[in-house]
Design a protein around this motif. Structure first.
Motif, PDB file in Angstrom:
ATOM      1  N   LEU A   1       0.832  -1.203   0.000  1.00  0.00           N
ATOM      2  CA  LEU A   1       0.000   0.000   0.000  1.00  0.00           C
ATOM      3  C   LEU A   1       0.869   1.257   0.000  1.00  0.00           C
TER       4      LEU A   1
ATOM      5  N   ALA B   1       1.996   1.748  -3.425  1.00  0.00           N
ATOM      6  CA  ALA B   1       0.917   2.318  -4.232  1.00  0.00           C
ATOM      7  C   ALA B   1       0.725   3.800  -3.926  1.00  0.00           C
TER       8      ALA B   1
ATOM      9  N   ASN C   1      -0.385   7.585  -5.863  1.00  0.00           N
ATOM     10  CA  ASN C   1      -1.162   8.546  -5.096  1.00  0.00           C
ATOM     11  C   ASN C   1      -2.498   7.995  -4.652  1.00  0.00           C
ATOM     12  N   ILE C   2      -2.509   6.752  -4.194  1.00  0.00           N
ATOM     13  CA  ILE C   2      -3.791   6.086  -3.990  1.00  0.00           C
ATOM     14  C   ILE C   2      -4.549   6.659  -2.790  1.00  0.00           C
ATOM     15  N   GLY C   3      -3.821   7.191  -1.796  1.00  0.00           N
ATOM     16  CA  GLY C   3      -4.465   8.032  -0.790  1.00  0.00           C
ATOM     17  C   GLY C   3      -4.960   7.395   0.495  1.00  0.00           C
ATOM     18  N   PHE C   4      -4.768   6.087   0.688  1.00  0.00           N
ATOM     19  CA  PHE C   4      -5.320   5.459   1.895  1.00  0.00           C
ATOM     20  C   PHE C   4      -4.748   6.047   3.183  1.00  0.00           C
ATOM     21  N   PHE C   5      -3.477   6.461   3.129  1.00  0.00           N
ATOM     22  CA  PHE C   5      -2.845   6.951   4.355  1.00  0.00           C
ATOM     23  C   PHE C   5      -2.513   8.438   4.245  1.00  0.00           C
TER      24      PHE C   5
ATOM     25  N   PRO D   1      -3.730  12.139   4.479  1.00  0.00           N
ATOM     26  CA  PRO D   1      -4.832  12.944   5.006  1.00  0.00           C
ATOM     27  C   PRO D   1      -5.377  13.941   3.988  1.00  0.00           C
ATOM     28  N   THR D   2      -4.551  14.414   3.047  1.00  0.00           N
ATOM     29  CA  THR D   2      -5.059  15.388   2.083  1.00  0.00           C
ATOM     30  C   THR D   2      -6.014  14.748   1.087  1.00  0.00           C
ATOM     31  N   LEU D   3      -6.040  13.406   1.033  1.00  0.00           N
ATOM     32  CA  LEU D   3      -6.967  12.721   0.133  1.00  0.00           C
ATOM     33  C   LEU D   3      -8.056  11.986   0.914  1.00  0.00           C
ATOM     34  N   GLY D   4      -8.121  12.227   2.206  1.00  0.00           N
ATOM     35  CA  GLY D   4      -9.147  11.565   3.001  1.00  0.00           C
ATOM     36  C   GLY D   4      -8.665  10.288   3.659  1.00  0.00           C
ATOM     37  N   GLY D   5      -7.392   9.965   3.508  1.00  0.00           N
ATOM     38  CA  GLY D   5      -6.844   8.767   4.139  1.00  0.00           C
ATOM     39  C   GLY D   5      -6.493   9.026   5.592  1.00  0.00           C
ATOM     40  N   ASP D   6      -6.043   7.980   6.272  1.00  0.00           N
ATOM     41  CA  ASP D   6      -5.809   8.072   7.704  1.00  0.00           C
ATOM     42  C   ASP D   6      -4.433   7.500   8.058  1.00  0.00           C
TER      43      ASP D   6
ATOM     44  N   LEU E   1      -4.289   4.710  10.607  1.00  0.00           N
ATOM     45  CA  LEU E   1      -4.626   3.370  10.127  1.00  0.00           C
ATOM     46  C   LEU E   1      -3.361   2.638   9.695  1.00  0.00           C
TER      47      LEU E   1
END
Lengths: 533, 204
Positions: free
Chosen positions: A223, A226, A231-235, A237-242, A245
């Motif tokens: 991840l 990725a 730029n998948i964004g799971f982690f 914060p600027t893309l809504g990731g956390d 987590l």
């Protein structure tokens, strides 16, 4: 005994490959164990030297020998190599490979070719990590934990390092599967589960953690890849990731990984203490139970790495309570080791001193762990050198002492020669003093409030750091003596007998060094494990 | 005695199968972790996930599910066929499995291509403007189906080897553990899809 034996020993054996290929293409579990051993020796020297250099930087406040960025890169590389390439494969890769089949009365592991593949994966993984240091934008600088979002924002060369750790994980999984299947399918006739020595048992418990925890880090590292590439964004914060987590997923593996490191160490220490006390292990079944208990409970305590990262109160209490629960089986083991010595006929040889050293440093590591597991104390201690001291007491103190203990215990069997015990003891003493000076002072400095992961510190911590750095030199010298003594002893004229310590487990019934096929005839086990008159 | 003999003497089918099952556990945890990530972001962005899921084409998803189920059935039948010494039938059934796997990938290619054409891919500006929930949904969609597709490719490679060994008669009625293990792996890949399908297509 050597003379009466018809088969060549595994060192003298000539297969269809010659020279180095006789080793790197061999599927013999003993040779693979030694391949790992020499890989470790190489990488450990590098990473230990980095550690000493970091301590040298800390001898005085302000810049001493390196700038902050270099310091960050150094603790990252030191961490990645030490954790992923040394202590996690650690005892299973070397002594597990070498002795697991012998201890259960088998000729090899269940999947010998897969076993060799795991060494190749290991080597590939380490090469990736090394590429990360020397190629690209600059060495990784996130710490070995690859915390998001920094790990995909830094200019440092993270991608190869993360992929390297991913590949090393694969190697671990394969070894774990191999060992579990070996123990299920290849125990000698008569060797029931409760007649199996504790070192194999510890590898069994470890195998399950390797199996059930490593995939989590595998996918988590993918991840991160990725994130970096797409730029998948799971982690992020600027893309809504956390980012928190990420920490959960990372520690879901990396806390059980601590037990991957320590359980085989406990198994090896049990062997040493029983053999050199010439007495059966006290509470054998409790030893097994406590190892399985540690393996199971250890899976549910990862949150204690994140008390300061933001978590609900309920999770904090739960993780804290579970963390305290791990102390119970660990304490059972310490009590049982001491009880094993009680009224035994103790032979004070080098491996026994290592075992004693292990129990001492393991207890300090364990107790400081309890301090960190209690919520209020952790808030104060979490980002200080106290944590660094604590985990070096467990990871280097626990696993390292057991590794060297096992090395001195099984050296005669592996090489067929005795080592110089006087130099071994001198090395151990110097190492022990340096170790406690270095990490003991770290505990104190951290308790006083010295933060970790900085190349600089407040003037008030100066004195403690001077002694701590001197400790690192003493420890390094001790390590040098120990390793050089073992290497020089390879040419020692004193050949080792089949059973130098008077042990009762199966490896002592075959010649030193063992023949290619281990046993002429697979033994049938009738006596109980650790039988002494 | 040389090294090859050293390894060849020992044959234990049950050990190989046990090893495969243990490996499957690791695969489950691999995807299990992704399911955890999915649940976290679904919980946080339930509205956006609901709307985004409606954009996926249920028809293609259903067709792909049926294709994978058929492929699993045929590989299971081919294992029985090899035990009954019917080499031709076993190879034919494996061919069906391979074709199904390839068709699945082709469908997936068009599906992905369609979304990418619309500008819905990780890191795209359109996706970013639609908000956090859509970024997470499509991020998960691409990552999870991507990792799954990777497993399909690995599975097809395994089956390719099995076909080769059957032709060479290395896999036969009394020595077919590799065949069986590939079947186990393929069933797992199928099973993962059975979970992915409702998570992305059906739960709206």
């Amino acid at each position: 005994m050597q003379e009466t034996h018809t088969e060549p020993d595994y060192l003298a054996y000539q297969g269809k490959h010659k020279g180095i290929f006789a080793w790197i293409l061999s599927t013999d579990h003993k040779r693979i164990g030694l391949l790992y051993l020499f890989s470790f020796l190489l990488f450990f020297s590098v990473a230990a030297t980095l550690g000493v250099l970091m301590k040298f930087e800390l001898i005085a406040p302000g810049k001493t020998v390196m700038d902050p960025q270099t310091y960050n890169a150094m603790f990252t590389i030191h961490g990645i190599i030490m954790i992923f390439a040394i202590v996690i494969p650690g005892l299973p890769a070397v002594f597990g490979n070498f002795f697991l089949p012998i201890l259960i009365g088998a000729k090899d592991v269940a999947f010998p070719r897969l076993n060799l593949l795991s060494w190749y994966l290991y080597t590939t993984g380490v090469i990736f990590v090394l590429v990360a240091i020397f190629a690209g934008e600059g060495a990784p600088d996130t710490g070995w934990t690859f915390y998001a979002p920094y790990s995909f924002r830094t200019a440092g060369n993270m991608l190869p390092a993360v992929l390297g750790a991913f590949i090393l994980g694969f190697s671990t999984i394969i070894t774990g599967i191999n060992f579990i299947v070996t123990m299920h399918r290849m125990r000698a006739p008569g060797m029931t589960w409760t007649k199996m020595p504790l070192f194999p048992w510890s590898l069994y418990a470890t195998g399950w953690i390797q199996l059930l925890a490593t995939p989590v880090i595998g996918i988590t590292l993918l991840l991160i890849v990725a994130e970096k590439l797409f730029n998948i964004g799971f982690f992020d914060p600027t893309l809504g990731g956390d980012p928190v987590l990420y920490q959960h997923l990372f520690w879901t593996y990396s806390h059980p990984a601590v037990y991957i490191m320590i359980l085989p160490a406990m198994g090896a220490i049990s062997e040493i203490i029983s053999t050199l006390s010439h007495k059966t292990v006290f509470g054998y079944k409790f030893m097994i139970g406590s190892m399985l208990g540690i393996a199971i409970v250890g899976y549910f305590v990862w949150g204690h790495h994140m008390f300061t990262s933001g978590m609900s109160n309920v999770s904090m209490y739960t993780f804290s309570l579970l963390t305290f629960m791990v102390a119970i089986p660990s304490a059972i083991k310490v009590f049982n080791w001491i009880s094993t010595m009680h009224k035994g006929s103790i032979d004070l040889r080098t491996p026994f001193y290592w075992a004693l050293g292990f129990v001492f440093v393991f207890m300090i590591g364990g107790f400081t762990g309890l301090m960190l597991g209690s919520l209020a104390a952790d808030i104060h201690l979490h980002n200080t050198h106290f944590v660094v001291g604590h985990f070096h007491y467990i990871v280097f103190g626990g696993t390292g002492f057991a590794f060297f203990g096992a090395m001195h215990y099984w050296y005669p069997k592996i090489t067929g020669r005795m080592y110089d015990e006087r130099w071994a003891n001198i090395g151990l003493t110097i190492f022990f003093i340096g170790f406690n000076l270095l990490y003991g002072l770290m505990l104190w400095l951290g308790y006083e409030g010295m933060p970790r992961r900085y190349f600089d510190y407040d003037e008030s911590f100066h004195l403690g750091n001077i002694y701590s750095t001197m400790g690192s030199w003493i420890m390094y010298a001790g390590l040098g003596i120990i390793i050089i003594n073992l290497l020089v002893s390879l040419k020692n004229k004193r050949l080792a007998p089949a059973n130098p310590w008077g042990g009762s487990t199966l490896e002592w019934t075959i010649p030193s060094p063992p023949p290619v096929e281990n046993f002429d005839e697979i033994p049938t086990i009738t006596k109980k494990v650790y039988h002494y008159e | 005695m040389n090294q090859t003999a050293h390894t060849a003497v020992h044959r234990d089918d049950l050990a190989s199968k046990t090893g495969m099952w243990l490996f499957l556990y690791t695969e489950m945890l691999l995807f299990g972790t992704l399911f955890v990530v999915y649940s976290v972001y679904r919980y946080r962005n339930s509205q956006a996930f609901h709307l985004a899921a409606e954009e996926l084409d249920v028809a293609i998803g259903t067709i792909n599910t049926i294709i994978l189920l058929i492929s699993s059935a045929t590989i299971a039948m081919s294992i029985t066929a090899i035990q009954l010494k019917n080499k031709k039938l076993a190879l034919g059934l494996l061919a069906v499995t391979v074709i199904c796997g390839l068709v699945f990938l082709v469908n997936k290619y068009f599906e992905w291509g369609h979304h990418i054409h619309e500008g819905l891919y990780p890191g795209s500006e359109i996706l970013r403007q639609r908000g956090y929930g859509d970024v997470m949904f499509y991020g998960l969609y691409y990552f999870m189906t991507g990792v799954h597709a990777l497993h399909i490719i690995i599975g097809l490679t395994f089956i390719g080897f099995v076909v080769y060994y059957i032709i060479k008669d290395d896999i036969k009625h009394d020595d077919f553990v590799l065949h069986e293990n590939s079947g186990l792996y393929w069933h797992l890949v199928d099973l993962i899809w059975i979970f992915l399908f409702p998570l992305f297509y059906l739960i709206t």
